[in-house]
Design a protein around this motif. Structure first.
Motif, PDB file in Angstrom:
ATOM      1  N   UNK A 176     -49.637  70.376   3.165  1.00  0.00           N
ATOM      2  CA  UNK A 176     -48.430  70.415   2.333  1.00  0.00           C
ATOM      3  C   UNK A 176     -47.464  71.491   2.831  1.00  0.00           C
ATOM      4  N   UNK A 177     -48.005  72.593   3.320  1.00  0.00           N
ATOM      5  CA  UNK A 177     -47.162  73.683   3.813  1.00  0.00           C
ATOM      6  C   UNK A 177     -46.315  73.217   4.992  1.00  0.00           C
ATOM      7  N   UNK A 178     -46.915  72.419   5.869  1.00  0.00           N
ATOM      8  CA  UNK A 178     -46.159  71.905   7.020  1.00  0.00           C
ATOM      9  C   UNK A 178     -44.970  71.058   6.566  1.00  0.00           C
ATOM     10  N   UNK A 179     -45.184  70.242   5.540  1.00  0.00           N
ATOM     11  CA  UNK A 179     -44.077  69.420   5.022  1.00  0.00           C
ATOM     12  C   UNK A 179     -43.060  70.286   4.280  1.00  0.00           C
ATOM     13  N   UNK A 180     -43.541  71.310   3.560  1.00  0.00           N
ATOM     14  CA  UNK A 180     -42.617  72.192   2.844  1.00  0.00           C
ATOM     15  C   UNK A 180     -41.658  72.875   3.812  1.00  0.00           C
ATOM     16  N   UNK A 181     -42.183  73.301   4.956  1.00  0.00           N
ATOM     17  CA  UNK A 181     -41.351  74.019   5.920  1.00  0.00           C
ATOM     18  C   UNK A 181     -40.346  73.110   6.616  1.00  0.00           C
ATOM     19  N   UNK A 182     -40.534  71.788   6.479  1.00  0.00           N
ATOM     20  CA  UNK A 182     -39.579  70.858   7.084  1.00  0.00           C
ATOM     21  C   UNK A 182     -38.416  70.523   6.131  1.00  0.00           C
ATOM     22  N   UNK A 183     -38.505  70.992   4.868  1.00  0.00           N
ATOM     23  CA  UNK A 183     -37.415  70.734   3.912  1.00  0.00           C
ATOM     24  C   UNK A 183     -36.256  71.681   4.221  1.00  0.00           C
ATOM     25  N   UNK A 184     -35.071  71.187   4.470  1.00  0.00           N
ATOM     26  CA  UNK A 184     -33.934  72.062   4.784  1.00  0.00           C
ATOM     27  C   UNK A 184     -33.650  73.040   3.653  1.00  0.00           C
ATOM     28  N   UNK A 185     -33.432  74.315   4.025  1.00  0.00           N
ATOM     29  CA  UNK A 185     -33.134  75.339   3.016  1.00  0.00           C
ATOM     30  C   UNK A 185     -31.772  75.094   2.353  1.00  0.00           C
ATOM     31  N   UNK A 186     -30.923  74.321   3.031  1.00  0.00           N
ATOM     32  CA  UNK A 186     -29.595  74.030   2.477  1.00  0.00           C
ATOM     33  C   UNK A 186     -29.692  73.356   1.109  1.00  0.00           C
ATOM     34  N   UNK A 187     -30.721  72.524   0.945  1.00  0.00           N
ATOM     35  CA  UNK A 187     -30.881  71.814  -0.324  1.00  0.00           C
ATOM     36  C   UNK A 187     -31.037  72.807  -1.477  1.00  0.00           C
ATOM     37  N   UNK A 188     -31.885  73.830  -1.250  1.00  0.00           N
ATOM     38  CA  UNK A 188     -32.129  74.819  -2.305  1.00  0.00           C
ATOM     39  C   UNK A 188     -30.877  75.669  -2.551  1.00  0.00           C
ATOM     40  N   UNK A 189     -30.166  76.012  -1.480  1.00  0.00           N
ATOM     41  CA  UNK A 189     -28.952  76.819  -1.635  1.00  0.00           C
ATOM     42  C   UNK A 189     -27.889  76.041  -2.421  1.00  0.00           C
ATOM     43  N   UNK A 190     -27.741  74.743  -2.099  1.00  0.00           N
ATOM     44  CA  UNK A 190     -26.769  73.918  -2.824  1.00  0.00           C
ATOM     45  C   UNK A 190     -27.166  73.783  -4.297  1.00  0.00           C
ATOM     46  N   UNK A 191     -28.492  73.630  -4.539  1.00  0.00           N
ATOM     47  CA  UNK A 191     -28.960  73.514  -5.926  1.00  0.00           C
ATOM     48  C   UNK A 191     -28.716  74.810  -6.691  1.00  0.00           C
ATOM     49  N   UNK A 192     -28.899  75.954  -6.028  1.00  0.00           N
ATOM     50  CA  UNK A 192     -28.666  77.245  -6.690  1.00  0.00           C
ATOM     51  C   UNK A 192     -27.203  77.405  -7.055  1.00  0.00           C
ATOM     52  N   UNK A 193     -26.329  76.978  -6.138  1.00  0.00           N
ATOM     53  CA  UNK A 193     -24.890  77.078  -6.419  1.00  0.00           C
ATOM     54  C   UNK A 193     -24.521  76.209  -7.621  1.00  0.00           C
ATOM     55  N   UNK A 194     -25.219  75.052  -7.723  1.00  0.00           N
ATOM     56  CA  UNK A 194     -24.945  74.155  -8.851  1.00  0.00           C
ATOM     57  C   UNK A 194     -25.594  74.622 -10.146  1.00  0.00           C
ATOM     58  N   UNK A 195     -26.351  75.713 -10.080  1.00  0.00           N
ATOM     59  CA  UNK A 195     -26.932  76.272 -11.294  1.00  0.00           C
ATOM     60  C   UNK A 195     -28.353  75.839 -11.591  1.00  0.00           C
ATOM     61  N   UNK A 196     -29.029  75.162 -10.651  1.00  0.00           N
ATOM     62  CA  UNK A 196     -30.408  74.721 -10.898  1.00  0.00           C
ATOM     63  C   UNK A 196     -31.358  75.914 -10.808  1.00  0.00           C
TER      64      UNK A 196
END
Length: 294
Positions: A176-196
Motif C-alpha cells: 500500500x505504501x508503494x501506491x500511496x507514494x505514487x499519488x500526486x501531492x498536488x491533489x492534497x494541496x488542492x484539497x487543502x486550498x478548497x478547505x478539505x
C-alpha cells in the motif's frame, strides 16, 4: 513481414517458460484430474476406475468438511484483519519522521522468516499452560488464570489468524505504501486550498486511489489464505479435533499418510475450483469498483 518475424522471436523466447509451466503445472493438474476417478494408492501401478466415489466421499468425511469450513474462516478473517491494519500502517509509514526507514524495516521483517518458524516461536508465546509467555504476562498484570489459546476450538482458530496477520501485515503495508507514494501531492494541496480536512482527504483522495492496491492485496491474501498449511499445523497440528485442519493438511494426510491418492486428487481438484472461483469473483468485483471510482 518484419512485424511477424518479431512476434515469432517473442514466441520463441516464451517457449522454455511455457514448457516448464506445462511440465510442472498443467500436466500434474491433468494427471490429478484423471486419478481422482480411480482408487490409486500412490505406490502400486494397479488401480481401478471408480467413477465419482472419491468426490462423494469428500462431503461425507468430517475432517474434510471441517477443513473447508476452517480454511474459509481463516482466509476471510485474515484478509479482513490485514486490510484493516495494513492501510493505516502504510499511511503512518508514509509520514516524514526521523526513524521512518527503521520502522518500515521492523514492520516488514516478520514476513521474511518462514511461517513454520514463526509459528513455532508463537507456540511458546501462546502455550496454554501457566508458564506460557502470554499466560504469564496476563497472570502477573491482571491476575488472569491460564487461557487455552491453542486447545479451545474458537481460541485456536482466532490464534492462528492473529499469528498469520502479525506475520504478513507489514508486507501488505509496504504494498500500500508503494501506491500511496505514487499519488500526486498536488491533489492534497488542492484539497487543502478548497478547505478539505485530513479525514476528507483520506476519504475522497487516498482510499479511491488505493483501489488498485487493494485489488492486488486482497487477491494475494485470499489465494494465500486458502493454501494455508504451515502456521495452523505448527501451532495446533490441526486440533483440537479437526477444528484447525486446513484443506492442504487433509490433502497431504489422505494422499501420503493414508495412501488414498485418488481421494486426495479429488480433493485437490475441488480445492482448485474453490480457489479459482473465489479469485475470479474477487478480482471481478474489485475491478468493477475501480472502474466505478474512475
Amino acid at each position: 513481414m518484419v512485424k511477424y518475424v518479431r512476434q515469432l522471436q517473442f514466441l520463441l523466447f516464451l517457449l522454455p517458460i511455457l514448457a516448464i509451466y506445462s511440465l510442472f503445472t498443467i500436466y500434474p493438474l491433468i494427471k490429478s484430474f484423471f486419478l481422482s476417478f480411480t482408487n490409486f494408492d500412490g505406490y502400486t501401478e494397479a488401480y481401478d476406475f471408480i467413477g465419482l466415489k472419491n468426490y462423494v466421499r469428500i462431503f461425507s468425511d468430517d475432517a474434510i468438511t471441517s477443513a473447508i469450513s476452517y480454511t474459509l474462516f481463516f482466509t476471510f478473517g485474515k484478509a479482513l484483519l490485514v486490510t484493516l491494519l495494513a492501510i493505516p500502517l502504510a499511511m503512518i509509514l508514509d509520514q516524514k519522521f526521523l526513524t521512518r526507514n527503521i520502522h518500515r524495516a521492523i514492520f516488514f521483517f516478520p514476513s521474511i522468516p518462514s511461517g513454520l518458524l514463526l509459528a513455532y516461536i508463537w507456540g511458546f508465546i501462546l502455550a496454554p499452560i501457566g508458564s506460557g509467555v502470554l499466560n504469564s504476562v496476563l497472570s502477573e498484570l491482571f491476575n488472569i488464570g491460564p487461557q487455552p489459546w491453542l486447545s479451545a476450538p474458537l481460541l485456536a482458530k482466532l490464534s492462528t489468524i492473529v499469528v498469520a496477520t502479525w506475520a504478513i501485515t507489514g508486507w501488505h503495508a509496504v504494498l500500500y505504501l508503494a501506491f500511496l507514494q505514487s499519488i500526486p501531492k498536488d491533489y492534497y494541496e488542492a484539497a487543502s486550498i478548497d478547505g478539505a480536512n485530513r479525514l476528507q482527504q483520506i476519504r475522497f483522495i487516498t482510499f479511491p486511489l488505493l483501489a488498485p492496491a487493494m485489488t492486488v492485496s486482497v487477491m494475494l491474501l485470499l489465494t494465500g489464505g486458502l493454501k494455508v498449511f504451515e502456521i495452523p499445523f505448527a501451532l495446533t497440528k490441526g486440533g483440537p479435533g479437526y477444528e484447525t485442519y486446513s484443506i492442504t493438511q487433509v490433502i497431504v494426510l489422505r494422499g501420503i499418510s493414508e495412501t488414498q491418492y485418488g481421494l486426495a486428487s479429488a480433493m485437490s481438484i475441488v480445492f482448485f475450483l474453490i480457489v479459482l472461483a473465489i479469485a475470479i469473483f474477487q478480482v471481478t468485483v474489485m475491478q468493477r469498483r475501480e472502474q466505478g471510482i474512475q
